[in-house]
Scaffold this motif. Sequence first.
Motif, PDB file in Angstrom:
ATOM      1  N   PRO A  14       0.803  -1.224   0.000  1.00 31.78           N
ATOM      2  CA  PRO A  14       0.000   0.000   0.000  1.00 31.78           C
ATOM      3  C   PRO A  14       0.838   1.278   0.000  1.00 31.78           C
ATOM      4  CG  PRO A  14      -0.023  -1.007   2.160  1.00 31.78           C
ATOM      5  CD  PRO A  14       0.697  -1.967   1.256  1.00 31.78           C
ATOM      6  N   HIS A  15       2.126   1.168   0.267  1.00 32.61           N
ATOM      7  CA  HIS A  15       2.992   2.361   0.283  1.00 32.61           C
ATOM      8  C   HIS A  15       3.661   2.638  -1.056  1.00 32.61           C
ATOM      9  CE1 HIS A  15       2.500   2.863   4.545  1.00 32.61           C
ATOM     10  NE2 HIS A  15       2.843   1.602   4.749  1.00 32.61           N
ATOM     11  N   ALA A  16       3.722   1.652  -1.929  1.00 31.70           N
ATOM     12  CA  ALA A  16       4.407   1.813  -3.211  1.00 31.70           C
ATOM     13  C   ALA A  16       3.568   2.661  -4.171  1.00 31.70           C
ATOM     14  CB  ALA A  16       4.682   0.448  -3.822  1.00 31.70           C
ATOM     15  N   ARG A  17       4.250   3.376  -5.045  1.00 34.57           N
ATOM     16  CA  ARG A  17       3.586   4.199  -6.059  1.00 34.57           C
ATOM     17  C   ARG A  17       4.293   4.003  -7.388  1.00 34.57           C
ATOM     18  NH1 ARG A  17       0.674   4.193  -2.434  1.00 34.57           N
ATOM     19  NH2 ARG A  17      -0.273   5.886  -1.287  1.00 34.57           N
ATOM     20  N   ALA A  18       3.515   4.060  -8.451  1.00 40.88           N
ATOM     21  CA  ALA A  18       4.071   3.986  -9.803  1.00 40.88           C
ATOM     22  C   ALA A  18       3.419   5.082 -10.630  1.00 40.88           C
ATOM     23  CB  ALA A  18       3.802   2.621 -10.413  1.00 40.88           C
ATOM     24  N   SER A  19       4.217   5.781 -11.404  1.00 38.96           N
ATOM     25  CA  SER A  19       3.644   6.836 -12.248  1.00 38.96           C
ATOM     26  C   SER A  19       3.065   6.209 -13.502  1.00 38.96           C
ATOM     27  CB  SER A  19       4.699   7.871 -12.605  1.00 38.96           C
ATOM     28  OG  SER A  19       5.724   7.275 -13.348  1.00 38.96           O
ATOM     29  N   ARG A  38       2.806  -3.912 -11.313  1.00 35.88           N
ATOM     30  CA  ARG A  38       3.897  -4.766 -10.826  1.00 35.88           C
ATOM     31  C   ARG A  38       4.917  -3.970 -10.015  1.00 35.88           C
ATOM     32  NH1 ARG A  38       3.253  -9.584  -9.643  1.00 35.88           N
ATOM     33  NH2 ARG A  38       5.476  -9.717  -9.398  1.00 35.88           N
ATOM     34  N   ASP A  39       5.036  -2.678 -10.285  1.00 28.28           N
ATOM     35  CA  ASP A  39       5.961  -1.837  -9.530  1.00 28.28           C
ATOM     36  C   ASP A  39       5.465  -1.545  -8.119  1.00 28.28           C
ATOM     37  OD1 ASP A  39       7.756  -1.701 -11.628  1.00 28.28           O
ATOM     38  OD2 ASP A  39       6.874   0.128 -12.459  1.00 28.28           O
ATOM     39  N   CYS A  40       4.250  -1.980  -7.799  1.00 28.96           N
ATOM     40  CA  CYS A  40       3.673  -1.714  -6.487  1.00 28.96           C
ATOM     41  C   CYS A  40       3.600  -2.971  -5.614  1.00 28.96           C
ATOM     42  CB  CYS A  40       2.290  -1.086  -6.646  1.00 28.96           C
ATOM     43  SG  CYS A  40       2.364   0.562  -7.352  1.00 28.96           S
ATOM     44  N   PHE A  41       4.395  -3.953  -5.952  1.00 30.24           N
ATOM     45  CA  PHE A  41       4.455  -5.153  -5.126  1.00 30.24           C
ATOM     46  C   PHE A  41       5.594  -5.010  -4.117  1.00 30.24           C
ATOM     47  CE2 PHE A  41       1.671  -6.644  -8.299  1.00 30.24           C
ATOM     48  CZ  PHE A  41       1.020  -7.759  -7.814  1.00 30.24           C
ATOM     49  N   CYS A  42       5.513  -5.771  -3.073  1.00 30.20           N
ATOM     50  CA  CYS A  42       6.513  -5.752  -2.016  1.00 30.20           C
ATOM     51  C   CYS A  42       7.900  -6.038  -2.582  1.00 30.20           C
ATOM     52  CB  CYS A  42       6.136  -6.800  -0.964  1.00 30.20           C
ATOM     53  SG  CYS A  42       7.311  -6.948   0.391  1.00 30.20           S
ATOM     54  N   ILE A  43       8.906  -5.377  -2.028  1.00 26.66           N
ATOM     55  CA  ILE A  43      10.288  -5.650  -2.430  1.00 26.66           C
ATOM     56  C   ILE A  43      11.049  -6.351  -1.305  1.00 26.66           C
ATOM     57  CG2 ILE A  43      10.403  -3.860  -4.191  1.00 26.66           C
ATOM     58  CD1 ILE A  43      11.879  -2.096  -2.161  1.00 26.66           C
TER      59      ILE A  43
END
Length: 127
Positions: A14-19, A38-43
């Motif tokens: 929920p904290h990730a963001r993708a433009s 896909r850029d908003c998945f856990c790392i």
Amino acid sequence: MLMTERDARAKWCPHARASNEREAAVAVNRHPVAKPDRDCFCIASGCMAWRWGDAEQTRRFVVFKDNPRSLSNHAPHLPDGVPDTWEWLRHGEGEGRSPHSAGFREPQCEADARRRGYCGAFGKAEG
């Protein structure tokens, strides 16, 4: 919830963001209808919030039952249940090994893959 890094990387963060150039929003983390970006998945451990729940995993070792001194430098056939990725250690090889034991040792990367952690952004994991 404790999980491996592999499992965590399949979870949405929920904290990730993708433009997205097509939308007016500067950054989004999910679309109302579509699947999460896909850029908003856990790392996992690449994130400052990741916490390890398990102690560092000890590499597993399977003792070879036959007389290891009778073997050449080549590994014997793998016993049932031992993955072919495990490395052969002759007697006396490896850290802390008894000079009288030989066997197959799990690679460090496989031990690390079993280690579990959690997202610390929302408190401590239960169980």
